[in-house]
Design a protein around this motif. Structure first.
Motif, PDB file in Angstrom:
ATOM      1  N   LYS B  61     -10.428 -18.762   6.413  1.00  0.00           N
ATOM      2  CA  LYS B  61      -9.045 -18.404   6.116  1.00  0.00           C
ATOM      3  C   LYS B  61      -8.497 -19.335   5.043  1.00  0.00           C
ATOM      4  CE  LYS B  61      -8.525 -15.068   8.799  1.00  0.00           C
ATOM      5  NZ  LYS B  61      -8.481 -13.775   8.108  1.00  0.00           N
ATOM      6  N   THR B  62      -7.758 -18.776   4.115  1.00  0.00           N
ATOM      7  CA  THR B  62      -7.181 -19.597   3.051  1.00  0.00           C
ATOM      8  C   THR B  62      -5.703 -19.868   3.301  1.00  0.00           C
ATOM      9  OG1 THR B  62      -6.524 -17.665   1.773  1.00  0.00           O
ATOM     10  CG2 THR B  62      -8.727 -18.543   1.362  1.00  0.00           C
ATOM     11  N   LYS B  63      -5.089 -19.058   4.151  1.00  0.00           N
ATOM     12  CA  LYS B  63      -3.621 -19.091   4.333  1.00  0.00           C
ATOM     13  C   LYS B  63      -2.875 -18.802   3.021  1.00  0.00           C
ATOM     14  CE  LYS B  63      -2.167 -20.459   8.559  1.00  0.00           C
ATOM     15  NZ  LYS B  63      -1.031 -21.043   9.271  1.00  0.00           N
ATOM     16  N   ASN B  64      -3.537 -18.063   2.165  1.00  0.00           N
ATOM     17  CA  ASN B  64      -2.876 -17.528   0.969  1.00  0.00           C
ATOM     18  C   ASN B  64      -2.829 -16.013   1.100  1.00  0.00           C
ATOM     19  OD1 ASN B  64      -3.057 -20.128  -0.087  1.00  0.00           O
ATOM     20  ND2 ASN B  64      -4.994 -19.668  -1.115  1.00  0.00           N
ATOM     21  N   ILE B  65      -1.737 -15.415   0.697  1.00  0.00           N
ATOM     22  CA  ILE B  65      -1.714 -13.962   0.574  1.00  0.00           C
ATOM     23  C   ILE B  65      -1.295 -13.596  -0.851  1.00  0.00           C
ATOM     24  CG2 ILE B  65      -1.287 -13.512   3.027  1.00  0.00           C
ATOM     25  CD1 ILE B  65       1.627 -12.935   2.323  1.00  0.00           C
ATOM     26  N   GLY B  66      -1.674 -12.397  -1.263  1.00  0.00           N
ATOM     27  CA  GLY B  66      -1.370 -11.968  -2.626  1.00  0.00           C
ATOM     28  C   GLY B  66      -0.388 -10.818  -2.631  1.00  0.00           C
ATOM     29  N   ILE B  67       0.213 -10.578  -3.774  1.00  0.00           N
ATOM     30  CA  ILE B  67       1.005  -9.365  -3.965  1.00  0.00           C
ATOM     31  C   ILE B  67       0.806  -8.885  -5.393  1.00  0.00           C
ATOM     32  CG2 ILE B  67       3.103 -10.823  -4.176  1.00  0.00           C
ATOM     33  CD1 ILE B  67       4.689  -8.256  -3.321  1.00  0.00           C
ATOM     34  N   ILE B  68       0.500  -7.607  -5.533  1.00  0.00           N
ATOM     35  CA  ILE B  68       0.322  -7.020  -6.868  1.00  0.00           C
ATOM     36  C   ILE B  68       1.474  -6.053  -7.105  1.00  0.00           C
ATOM     37  CG2 ILE B  68      -1.235  -5.772  -8.424  1.00  0.00           C
ATOM     38  CD1 ILE B  68      -3.552  -6.419  -6.595  1.00  0.00           C
ATOM     39  N   VAL B  69       2.258  -6.317  -8.129  1.00  0.00           N
ATOM     40  CA  VAL B  69       3.368  -5.412  -8.473  1.00  0.00           C
ATOM     41  C   VAL B  69       3.159  -4.865  -9.885  1.00  0.00           C
ATOM     42  CG1 VAL B  69       5.098  -6.438  -6.939  1.00  0.00           C
ATOM     43  CG2 VAL B  69       4.798  -7.368  -9.228  1.00  0.00           C
ATOM     44  N   PRO B  70       3.724  -3.678 -10.152  1.00  0.00           N
ATOM     45  CA  PRO B  70       3.532  -3.072 -11.471  1.00  0.00           C
ATOM     46  C   PRO B  70       4.227  -3.835 -12.595  1.00  0.00           C
ATOM     47  CG  PRO B  70       4.350  -1.459  -9.880  1.00  0.00           C
ATOM     48  CD  PRO B  70       4.476  -2.792  -9.241  1.00  0.00           C
ATOM     49  N   GLU B  71       5.390  -4.412 -12.316  1.00  0.00           N
ATOM     50  CA  GLU B  71       6.078  -5.182 -13.343  1.00  0.00           C
ATOM     51  C   GLU B  71       6.961  -6.204 -12.665  1.00  0.00           C
ATOM     52  OE1 GLU B  71       9.189  -3.270 -15.525  1.00  0.00           O
ATOM     53  OE2 GLU B  71       9.169  -1.494 -14.273  1.00  0.00           O
ATOM     54  N   ILE B  72       7.412  -7.167 -13.472  1.00  0.00           N
ATOM     55  CA  ILE B  72       8.110  -8.292 -12.862  1.00  0.00           C
ATOM     56  C   ILE B  72       9.533  -8.427 -13.402  1.00  0.00           C
ATOM     57  CG2 ILE B  72       7.503 -10.219 -14.400  1.00  0.00           C
ATOM     58  CD1 ILE B  72       6.341 -11.458 -11.669  1.00  0.00           C
ATOM     59  N   VAL B  73       9.768  -7.928 -14.624  1.00  0.00           N
ATOM     60  CA  VAL B  73      11.132  -7.976 -15.161  1.00  0.00           C
ATOM     61  C   VAL B  73      11.864  -6.762 -14.588  1.00  0.00           C
ATOM     62  CG1 VAL B  73      12.571  -8.181 -17.223  1.00  0.00           C
ATOM     63  CG2 VAL B  73      10.247  -9.021 -17.278  1.00  0.00           C
ATOM     64  N   HIS B  74      12.093  -6.773 -13.306  1.00  0.00           N
ATOM     65  CA  HIS B  74      12.587  -5.601 -12.610  1.00  0.00           C
ATOM     66  C   HIS B  74      13.130  -6.094 -11.272  1.00  0.00           C
ATOM     67  CE1 HIS B  74      12.767  -1.826 -10.551  1.00  0.00           C
ATOM     68  NE2 HIS B  74      12.234  -1.160 -11.542  1.00  0.00           N
ATOM     69  N   HIS B  75      14.414  -5.891 -11.063  1.00  0.00           N
ATOM     70  CA  HIS B  75      15.079  -6.483  -9.913  1.00  0.00           C
ATOM     71  C   HIS B  75      14.454  -6.059  -8.582  1.00  0.00           C
ATOM     72  CE1 HIS B  75      18.328  -7.305  -7.017  1.00  0.00           C
ATOM     73  NE2 HIS B  75      18.539  -8.325  -7.802  1.00  0.00           N
ATOM     74  N   PHE B  76      14.071  -4.790  -8.488  1.00  0.00           N
ATOM     75  CA  PHE B  76      13.531  -4.293  -7.217  1.00  0.00           C
ATOM     76  C   PHE B  76      12.237  -5.017  -6.859  1.00  0.00           C
ATOM     77  CE2 PHE B  76      10.926  -0.883  -5.074  1.00  0.00           C
ATOM     78  CZ  PHE B  76      11.514  -1.039  -3.836  1.00  0.00           C
ATOM     79  N   PHE B  77      11.318  -5.093  -7.814  1.00  0.00           N
ATOM     80  CA  PHE B  77      10.039  -5.739  -7.509  1.00  0.00           C
ATOM     81  C   PHE B  77      10.197  -7.235  -7.303  1.00  0.00           C
ATOM     82  CE2 PHE B  77       8.380  -1.829  -9.653  1.00  0.00           C
ATOM     83  CZ  PHE B  77       7.800  -1.306  -8.510  1.00  0.00           C
ATOM     84  N   SER B  78      11.075  -7.867  -8.085  1.00  0.00           N
ATOM     85  CA  SER B  78      11.224  -9.308  -7.864  1.00  0.00           C
ATOM     86  C   SER B  78      11.914  -9.578  -6.521  1.00  0.00           C
ATOM     87  CB  SER B  78      11.890 -10.008  -9.042  1.00  0.00           C
ATOM     88  OG  SER B  78      13.000  -9.309  -9.497  1.00  0.00           O
ATOM     89  N   SER B  79      12.758  -8.659  -6.065  1.00  0.00           N
ATOM     90  CA  SER B  79      13.346  -8.810  -4.725  1.00  0.00           C
ATOM     91  C   SER B  79      12.280  -8.663  -3.646  1.00  0.00           C
ATOM     92  CB  SER B  79      14.420  -7.763  -4.473  1.00  0.00           C
ATOM     93  OG  SER B  79      15.422  -7.841  -5.429  1.00  0.00           O
TER      94      SER B  79
END
Lengths: 338, 338
Positions: B61-79
């Motif tokens: 176990k690394t105790k790291n998790i990932g998240i892949i989002v389509p874009e980052i300059v975007h309030h919804f995804f950064s929230s």
């Protein structure tokens, strides 16, 4: 499967700071031998291992680079990430993004996680708390282990690395000077505490522009806000108490808030009251009237940082001296100024 | 040190798609034996290794998790990222964020990078291109390797995993229904292409609300835009050509653009023309007049996804059935509607 203990858990169990645990495990001379012994023994007993990778793999290239930013719901930092992403992708590198959430502790944990083999090097903008504490051991350790770091925007002289910064002082000078040229005589400043380099430098630019024009510098005309979002009440009081004809805000949020307050007080913008912000984000573009602002070119900062990092990674055998790249800002004229 | 070849370089050298290389190396039955042989031999010859980690460490176990989002300059995804971060930090997990930049290829490469040992599981919102291609092999492979995925917002039935979605259809229905209740009779819709689940579902909500009120559904009153930012000219033409008394935009950007166009055409908001958007971001709050919008509660989505992922990671021995969690939206009333 046996769970490994984390840095944070060790810190909690032994009731010492994350920073102490991290320093002890890397044998820092700052920590007493006795404390080091206790922490190391505890870590060993509880199966602590640096994350991610066997030491034998440590010299292998991953073609991944990291970036640690203080926050993500923020146009400037997300633009930097975009710049890093685009250049890295062109060069065949993957990017992992991590947030420090303005916390020193999270920055230490994240730097350690990234340094333990999953990436080849990283880009970092300091957390507010780290700048306040002036504790940079975690970054110097990573560099001593042979992993390159490029610092962007929020940097420090206490870490020897490549850096990409903008000319904050000049950017602020130009903004305030423009207000003066357009006839403003009584200009308020809404800024951040001096321990944040961007707050200090932009305040210097404001002061220099007033002095350059022979205008008095009145400490009561400078509002220093701790919280990066919020502070509406202080801004309202500040504007009501002074007879400003213009305000310069060192973030776009401060500037837009000042504009809204002035509008509610019945002032016409820009006829009675001009406003300039810093950071050309969505807030500036969507504000009504639209906001004149100092653009920091976040995407260029990111691209430059990625260029320096990847260049260093691909020329490890060469000795490249550390370099600080200073990017110029641009004043974007919109409706909030004459 | 010898550089390892990447998935992308193999794809370029052999002139096949990233997807083919990825499928061949994981022995997918979709790829012919001959092609697999060529790709595998080439990868071996050029020292290709999955990133990051020796296989022997794979079960740690690394105790790291990932998240892949389509874009980052975007309030919804950064929230969403913020929500994931906050819950993960509470539980002692680190989070690494990766961008697909709406690209199928980048999503495949990133999923592979994350799946190779640096994290324990990840959260993902599908890239636009992946939804268009309907190719999800990279996600099914990761799941088959035993790594849990939680899909958020942009999901697909072709991947069996935990999911967190919002009730897009109901959210759109409520928005359009509110416009009707306030007297609108001729409501335009600015939406995304049907291959994007959020575009399709919000269009369904719009249609359902009109039908429910006995209003005609006119295909000319529906504008489908490919580009998520931009399209000003199309929106201008769309509003000029129709005699709308209200517009519902499925993004806040579409809604604000519609509002600006209407204002330039001399319409008073909300008296002559009402507007509702989707996503309660900074754009909606800063627009003038401020924008009535469907709030998706991005931070709640992120928190829920992180809860499901970490719960699954910490109960690996238990059989937890896959679950789809549907979050309700809220209509936030502001100045752009009566």
């Amino acid at each position: 499967m046996k769970q490994r203990i984390t840095l944070k858990e060790i810190s909690k169990k032994l009731n010492v700071s994350i920073s102490t645990v991290s320093k002890a495990l890397s044998d820092s001379p700052e920590i007493s031998d006795k404390t080091k012994e206790v922490i190391k023994a505890f870590a060993k007993e509880h199966n602590y291992k640096p994350n991610n990778i066997a030491l034998s793999l440590k010299n292998q290239k991953t073609k991944n680079i990291g970036i640690i930013v203080p926050e993500i719901v923020h146009h400037f930092f997300s633009s930097i990430i975009n710049g890093v992403e685009r250049y890295a992708t062109e060069k065949g590198y993957n990017v992992v993004v991590c947030l420090s959430d303005e916390s020193f502790e999270k920055e230490v944990i994240t730097a350690q996680m990234l340094a333990n083999g999953s990436i080849d090097g990283f880009i970092l903008s300091l957390a507010k708390e780290t700048q306040e504490k002036q504790d940079f051991h975690h970054l110097n350790e990573v560099i001593n282990q042979g992993m390159p770091i490029v610092m962007v925007d929020r940097v420090t002289d206490h870490v020897d690395s490549d850096k990409v910064i903008i000319d904050d002082t000049q950017g602020a000078f130009n903004a305030v000077n423009y207000l003066i040229e357009k006839g403003a005589k009584n200009i308020g400043l809404i800024t951040m505490p001096d321990y944040l380099s961007v707050g200090r430098l932009r305040t210097q630019g404001y002061t220099a522009a007033l002095e350059n024009a022979g205008l008095p510098v009145n400490p009561d005309h400078i509002l220093k806000l701790e919280a990066l979002n919020g502070g509406q009440d202080e801004i309202k009081e500040f504007i009501e108490a002074n007879n400003f004809d213009a305000v310069f805000g060192v973030t776009e949020y401060f500037a837009v808030t000042a504009m809204k307050v002035a509008q509610k007080l019945g002032m016409r913008i820009p006829e009675d009251f001009s406003v300039i912000g810093f950071t050309d984000g969505i807030i500036s573009q969507c504000a009504s009237p639209t906001l004149t602002t100092v653009s920091q070119h976040g995407e260029d900062i990111g691209r430059q940082a990625a260029t320096m990092l990847i260049n260093r990674l691909e020329n490890e055998d060469k000795h490249i001296p550390y370099n600080t790249h200073i990017l110029k800002t641009t004043l974007i004229h919109r409706e909030s100024t004459k």
